[in-house]
Design a protein around this motif. Structure first.
Motif, short mmCIF file in Angstrom:
data_model
loop_
_atom_site.label_atom_id
_atom_site.label_comp_id
_atom_site.label_asym_id
_atom_site.label_seq_id
_atom_site.Cartn_x
_atom_site.Cartn_y
_atom_site.Cartn_z
N VAL B 108 0.84 -1.20 0.00
CA VAL B 108 0.00 0.00 0.00
C VAL B 108 0.87 1.26 0.00
O VAL B 108 0.65 2.20 -0.76
CB VAL B 108 -0.95 0.00 1.22
CG1 VAL B 108 -1.77 1.27 1.26
CG2 VAL B 108 -1.86 -1.22 1.17
N SER B 126 -1.32 4.18 5.46
CA SER B 126 -1.44 2.81 4.95
C SER B 126 -2.06 1.91 6.01
O SER B 126 -2.94 1.09 5.73
CB SER B 126 -0.07 2.26 4.56
OG SER B 126 0.58 3.12 3.67
N LEU B 129 -5.78 2.61 6.41
CA LEU B 129 -6.54 2.07 5.30
C LEU B 129 -6.71 0.55 5.44
O LEU B 129 -7.81 0.01 5.28
CB LEU B 129 -5.78 2.40 4.01
CG LEU B 129 -6.54 2.53 2.70
CD1 LEU B 129 -7.80 3.35 2.87
CD2 LEU B 129 -5.62 3.17 1.66
N LEU B 130 -5.61 -0.13 5.76
CA LEU B 130 -5.67 -1.59 5.92
C LEU B 130 -6.57 -1.96 7.11
O LEU B 130 -7.29 -2.96 7.06
CB LEU B 130 -4.26 -2.16 6.11
CG LEU B 130 -3.43 -2.20 4.82
CD1 LEU B 130 -1.95 -2.38 5.11
CD2 LEU B 130 -3.92 -3.29 3.88
N ARG B 132 -9.19 -0.29 8.09
CA ARG B 132 -10.58 -0.14 7.65
C ARG B 132 -11.06 -1.35 6.87
O ARG B 132 -12.25 -1.61 6.77
CB ARG B 132 -10.72 1.10 6.76
CG ARG B 132 -10.73 2.41 7.55
CD ARG B 132 -10.79 3.59 6.63
NE ARG B 132 -12.13 3.80 6.08
CZ ARG B 132 -12.41 4.76 5.22
NH1 ARG B 132 -11.46 5.59 4.82
NH2 ARG B 132 -13.63 4.91 4.76
N LEU B 133 -10.10 -2.08 6.26
CA LEU B 133 -10.46 -3.28 5.51
C LEU B 133 -10.29 -4.54 6.36
O LEU B 133 -10.23 -5.65 5.83
CB LEU B 133 -9.61 -3.36 4.24
CG LEU B 133 -10.01 -2.30 3.20
CD1 LEU B 133 -8.88 -1.96 2.27
CD2 LEU B 133 -11.23 -2.78 2.42
N ARG B 153 -8.36 -7.67 -0.41
CA ARG B 153 -8.59 -6.49 0.43
C ARG B 153 -7.34 -5.61 0.48
O ARG B 153 -7.45 -4.38 0.49
CB ARG B 153 -9.02 -6.92 1.84
CG ARG B 153 -10.50 -7.31 1.87
CD ARG B 153 -10.97 -7.61 3.26
NE ARG B 153 -10.75 -9.00 3.64
CZ ARG B 153 -10.61 -9.43 4.90
NH1 ARG B 153 -10.65 -8.56 5.89
NH2 ARG B 153 -10.42 -10.70 5.15
N VAL B 154 -6.15 -6.25 0.47
CA VAL B 154 -4.92 -5.46 0.38
C VAL B 154 -4.91 -4.70 -0.95
O VAL B 154 -4.56 -3.52 -1.02
CB VAL B 154 -3.65 -6.35 0.50
CG1 VAL B 154 -2.40 -5.51 0.28
CG2 VAL B 154 -3.60 -7.04 1.85
N ALA B 157 -7.02 -1.77 -0.71
CA ALA B 157 -6.34 -0.70 0.02
C ALA B 157 -5.34 0.00 -0.87
O ALA B 157 -5.21 1.23 -0.86
CB ALA B 157 -5.63 -1.27 1.26
N ARG B 158 -4.62 -0.78 -1.68
CA ARG B 158 -3.66 -0.18 -2.60
C ARG B 158 -4.38 0.71 -3.62
O ARG B 158 -3.90 1.81 -3.94
CB ARG B 158 -2.88 -1.28 -3.33
CG ARG B 158 -1.91 -0.71 -4.36
CD ARG B 158 -1.09 -1.77 -5.04
NE ARG B 158 -1.92 -2.63 -5.88
CZ ARG B 158 -1.46 -3.68 -6.54
NH1 ARG B 158 -0.18 -4.00 -6.46
NH2 ARG B 158 -2.26 -4.41 -7.28
N ALA B 161 -5.11 3.97 -2.10
CA ALA B 161 -3.99 4.61 -1.39
C ALA B 161 -3.83 6.09 -1.72
O ALA B 161 -3.58 6.90 -0.83
CB ALA B 161 -2.69 3.86 -1.68
#
Ligand code: ATP
Ligand code: MG
Lengths: 243, 232
Positions: B108, B126, B129-130, B132-133, B153-154, B157-158, B161
């Protein structure tokens, strides 16, 4: 002269300081020449011809020991102002001899080195550079091919060509530097071995040589990353959609 | 300004030439606004991926115009297009396409770095964001140690980003079982609505139709509003 006397008499010898160092000898030690003991009375400086060192002995004694035909050159010490006169007199008396002044002799020796050995060294260095570029290039190239898809992903998400070149160049520089350090450690090791097993080579290390090897490594990295960088440039980022 | 995040104006794409020429996308028109989720469905080989590649500036159309955030892509060179992709579009792929050597967090952070961000806020954002997922416990995992759903999911997030207004996803559930596919799609939909993003999802997975605001049908390269019966 580095040390001691420069005028060996019968039973005496002057050796180059490098010979002394290599053989672990000192002034006052005795060494055998043709079964005759000679005492070291002096150490000369700058009397090394590449890997061989000159030694200086008494002429009359040497002629007696070796016989007149085994002398192929000898050195005369003359008053610098008289050089030309002495030379003309010798040439007049012995037309079969060639007389060199100190400067001419030095130039001849230098020419032997530069004509005979430097070109060979230059070829070896050139081959080494080419091999270095090829090896670093192959390492970086195979790393690039292996990560082909990942470069495609980076492109797809918006990495510019410059970002990708930076990655390639970084890998190239890292592998060159690993090579450089391995080479530097290796050469120091070989020099140590040469010294240890008493091969008569005087190995000189200087920061300058390492610095130029370092610069060459950087130069080689840049050359070596050219083809991988072009390869990356051609990657079509659409590959990211292939499952 | 039209307020559209993405516009395709009579876009066509053909591959090859002569007798082997294939018209993969024919005269497609589409407008996508902020805050809406658009689904494009169609059988295999109908041109979905081709259309999405063009929408994301990865493939140039044979004819027609693509306008991203008011900017016609035809006016940009490849450098300008990748710059726009970096800030304007987040991609989600069927094959995840995470970088294998990097952890979830690094995957990310990397795209934030590419956008020129180098400070400590990169790691913080980062992580946020991760989290939140639902991946706060997977930050240091490399992709090989993650499940398919976690990988996607990663990837999500990416895609988010650099906070792009547009998310493009090609078969995002294609490699997932139905439960984790559902999970990922709900997360995508939730985030998109919260952040008022435009989302275009290409799929032939009818199970995700319910998250869409509008559904289109692509067949033989031609786009039309989906008839309800063709979805089921
Ligand atoms: N690079 C290419 N060169 C030639 N033809 C291509 C290329 N890419 C796709 N095609 C063709 O274009 C058509 C559309 O392909 P596309 O991948 O866009 O379909 P799709 O709807 O994404 O299919 P799927 O659901 O199987 O992913 C197909 O007939 C395909 O064979
Ligand atoms: Mg496809």
């Amino acid at each position: 002269m580095a040390e001691g006397r420069g005028d060996p008499g019968p039973g005496e010898i002057v050796l180059d300081e490098v010979s002394l160092q290599i053989n672990g000898l000192h002034l006052g030690d005795n060494i055998d020449i043709d079964g005759q003991p000679h005492q070291i009375v002096g150490a000369s400086k700058d009397t090394t011809l590449l890997v061989a060192q000159y030694a200086f002995v008494d002429i009359a004694e040497t002629r007696r020991l070796l016989g007149p035909d085994r002398i192929n050159f000898l050195m005369l010490k003359v008053d610098p102002a008289m050089t030309e006169t002495v030379r003309q007199q010798i040439e007049a008396a012995h037309p079969e001899l060639i007389v060199y002044t100190r400067e001419e002799f030095a130039r001849n020796n230098a020419a032997v080195i530069s004509n005979g050995i430097l070109p060979i060294l230059a070829v070896i260095v050139a081959i080494a550079v080419v091999i270095g570029v090829i090896i670093v290039g192959l390492v970086v190239y195979s790393a690039t091919v292996e990560k082909y898809r990942e470069y495609g992903v980076l492109k797809a998400v918006g990495a510019g060509s410059f970002d990708l070149y930076k990655i390639v160049l970084e890998q190239s520089i890292i592998s060159s530097f690993l090579g450089f350090f391995a080479g530097a450690i290796g050469s120091i090791g070989v020099a140590w071995l040469i010294h240890k097993i008493e091969i008569q080579i005087n190995v000189v290390f200087s920061l300058k040589y390492f610095a130029s090897a370092f610069v060459a490594a950087i130069f080689m990295s840049v050359i070596a990353s050219y083809i991988p960088a072009r390869k990356i440039n051609k990657i079509d980022p659409v590959i990211v959609f292939k499952a | 300004m039209s307020g559209n995040i993405l516009e395709l104006k009579s876009v066509s794409k053909s591959y090859g030439s002569g007798r082997t020429q294939i018209e993969a996308v024919r005269d497609v028109n589409l407008e996508v606004r902020r805050g809406e989720i658009v689904l494009i469905m169609g059988p295999s080989g109908s041109g979905k991926t081709t259309m999405l590649s063009m929408a994301g500036g990865l493939l140039a159309p044979t004819s027609g115009e693509i306008i991203m955030g008011g900017q016609p892509l035809g006016d940009l060179d490849s450098r300008g297009i990748s710059e726009l992709r970096l800030r304007h579009v987040g991609f989600v792929f069927q094959a995840f396409n995470l970088l294998a050597g990097l952890s979830a967090l690094e995957n990310v952070a990397l795209v934030m770095n590419l956008a020129g961000r180098r400070d400590s806020s990169v790691e913080r954002d980062s992580k946020k964001l991760l989290a939140r997922l639902g991946l706060e416990r997977r930050l240091g995992h490399v992709p090989a140690d993650l499940s398919g759903g976690e990988k996607q999911r990663v990837a999500l997030a990416r895609a988010l980003a650099n906070d792009p207004p547009l998310i493009l996803a090609d078969e995002p559930t294609g490699n997932l079982d139905s439960k984790s596919g559902r999970e990922v799609m709900d997360m995508l939909a939730g985030l998109a609505r919260e952040e008022n993003k435009a989302v275009v999802i290409v799929t032939h997975d009818p199970r995700i139709v319910d998250i869409a605001d509008r559904v289109f049908w692509l067949e033989d390269g031609q786009l039309s509003p989906a008839k309800p019966q063709s979805i089921v």
